[in-house]
Design a protein around this motif. Structure first.
Motif, PDB file in Angstrom:
ATOM      1  N   ARG A  90      28.609 -16.532  10.523  1.00 25.48           N
ATOM      2  CA  ARG A  90      27.454 -17.351  10.929  1.00 25.48           C
ATOM      3  C   ARG A  90      26.217 -16.488  10.742  1.00 25.48           C
ATOM      4  NH1 ARG A  90      26.542 -21.892  13.791  1.00 25.48           N
ATOM      5  NH2 ARG A  90      28.748 -22.087  14.253  1.00 25.48           N
ATOM      6  N   CYS A  96      19.750 -21.870   1.569  1.00 23.89           N
ATOM      7  CA  CYS A  96      21.000 -21.750   2.337  1.00 23.89           C
ATOM      8  C   CYS A  96      22.203 -21.598   1.412  1.00 23.89           C
ATOM      9  CB  CYS A  96      21.173 -22.949   3.264  1.00 23.89           C
ATOM     10  SG  CYS A  96      19.982 -22.970   4.616  1.00 23.89           S
ATOM     11  N   ARG A 118      24.815 -18.500   1.326  1.00 25.08           N
ATOM     12  CA  ARG A 118      26.271 -18.692   1.440  1.00 25.08           C
ATOM     13  C   ARG A 118      27.008 -17.992   0.306  1.00 25.08           C
ATOM     14  NH1 ARG A 118      24.703 -24.037   3.107  1.00 25.08           N
ATOM     15  NH2 ARG A 118      25.301 -24.310   5.285  1.00 25.08           N
ATOM     16  N   ARG A 119      26.531 -18.210  -0.928  1.00 23.71           N
ATOM     17  CA  ARG A 119      27.186 -17.595  -2.098  1.00 23.71           C
ATOM     18  C   ARG A 119      27.166 -16.077  -2.005  1.00 23.71           C
ATOM     19  NH1 ARG A 119      24.496 -21.587  -4.823  1.00 23.71           N
ATOM     20  NH2 ARG A 119      22.792 -20.174  -5.334  1.00 23.71           N
ATOM     21  N   ALA A 158      29.427 -14.651   0.932  1.00 19.53           N
ATOM     22  CA  ALA A 158      30.858 -14.752   0.609  1.00 19.53           C
ATOM     23  C   ALA A 158      31.250 -13.734  -0.461  1.00 19.53           C
ATOM     24  CB  ALA A 158      31.198 -16.169   0.161  1.00 19.53           C
ATOM     25  N   GLU A 172      34.167 -20.004   5.047  1.00 24.76           N
ATOM     26  CA  GLU A 172      32.968 -20.712   5.483  1.00 24.76           C
ATOM     27  C   GLU A 172      31.888 -19.730   5.914  1.00 24.76           C
ATOM     28  OE1 GLU A 172      33.628 -21.952  10.043  1.00 24.76           O
ATOM     29  OE2 GLU A 172      35.053 -22.855   8.656  1.00 24.76           O
ATOM     30  N   VAL A 173      30.663 -20.105   5.582  1.00 27.43           N
ATOM     31  CA  VAL A 173      29.488 -19.369   6.033  1.00 27.43           C
ATOM     32  C   VAL A 173      28.571 -20.418   6.644  1.00 27.43           C
ATOM     33  CG1 VAL A 173      27.503 -17.964   5.368  1.00 27.43           C
ATOM     34  CG2 VAL A 173      29.689 -17.634   4.208  1.00 27.43           C
ATOM     35  N   ASP A 174      28.432 -20.389   7.953  1.00 25.85           N
ATOM     36  CA  ASP A 174      27.548 -21.320   8.645  1.00 25.85           C
ATOM     37  C   ASP A 174      26.154 -20.710   8.695  1.00 25.85           C
ATOM     38  OD1 ASP A 174      29.612 -23.131   9.169  1.00 25.85           O
ATOM     39  OD2 ASP A 174      30.150 -22.107  11.025  1.00 25.85           O
ATOM     40  N   ILE A 175      25.153 -21.554   8.478  1.00 28.87           N
ATOM     41  CA  ILE A 175      23.767 -21.104   8.493  1.00 28.87           C
ATOM     42  C   ILE A 175      23.047 -21.773   9.660  1.00 28.87           C
ATOM     43  CG2 ILE A 175      21.586 -21.023   7.216  1.00 28.87           C
ATOM     44  CD1 ILE A 175      23.708 -19.488   5.732  1.00 28.87           C
TER      45      ILE A 175
END
Length: 124
Positions: free
Chosen positions: A63, A78, A82-83, A86, A99-102
């Motif tokens: 997160r 965003c 995320r890219r 990860a 998953e990467v929550d922003i």
């Protein structure tokens, strides 16, 4: 004096040598730095990105908290974060990141400029 060759210890298979554990806070630092790399432009008064991570085996759930300029393409920024997060966590820590929550904590409007006294003045 005798010089006999030393006996070499038996080779141990890599799986039997032990394990390397990377602390959650280390993965969080990797994620936060990766988020900074992904953001081309950050508002000058914005706080640096912050990340929290939960690791279970070799899977990291991340997160990231951000402050961004507005108006801007928030979705594209965003997605870039995320890219990058990860990619870097997988590359540096060897963990998969499903998953990467922003969390966008604050939007910095381009229509608000700080005054010389350091306070925000809103244009109408």
């Amino acid at each position: 004096m005798s010089t006999s060759p030393r006996a070499t210890p038996p080779r141990v298979a890599p799986a039997d040598r032990g394990a390397t554990r990377i602390a959650d806070r280390v993965v969080a630092k990797i994620a936060a730095q990766s988020a900074r790399e992904a953001l081309v432009a950050r508002p000058e008064q914005a706080a640096a990105p912050h990340a929290t991570v939960t690791v279970h085996h070799d899977i990291a759930r991340v997160r990231v908290s951000l402050e961004l300029d507005y108006p801007s393409d928030l979705a594209a920024q965003c997605a870039a974060v995320r890219r990058q997060v990860a990619l870097r966590v997988e590359e540096y820590a060897g963990m998969s990141v499903p998953e990467v929550d922003i969390d966008i904590e604050h939007l910095h409007s381009t229509h608000v400029r700080p005054t010389t006294a350091g306070r925000d003045r809103r244009l109408r």
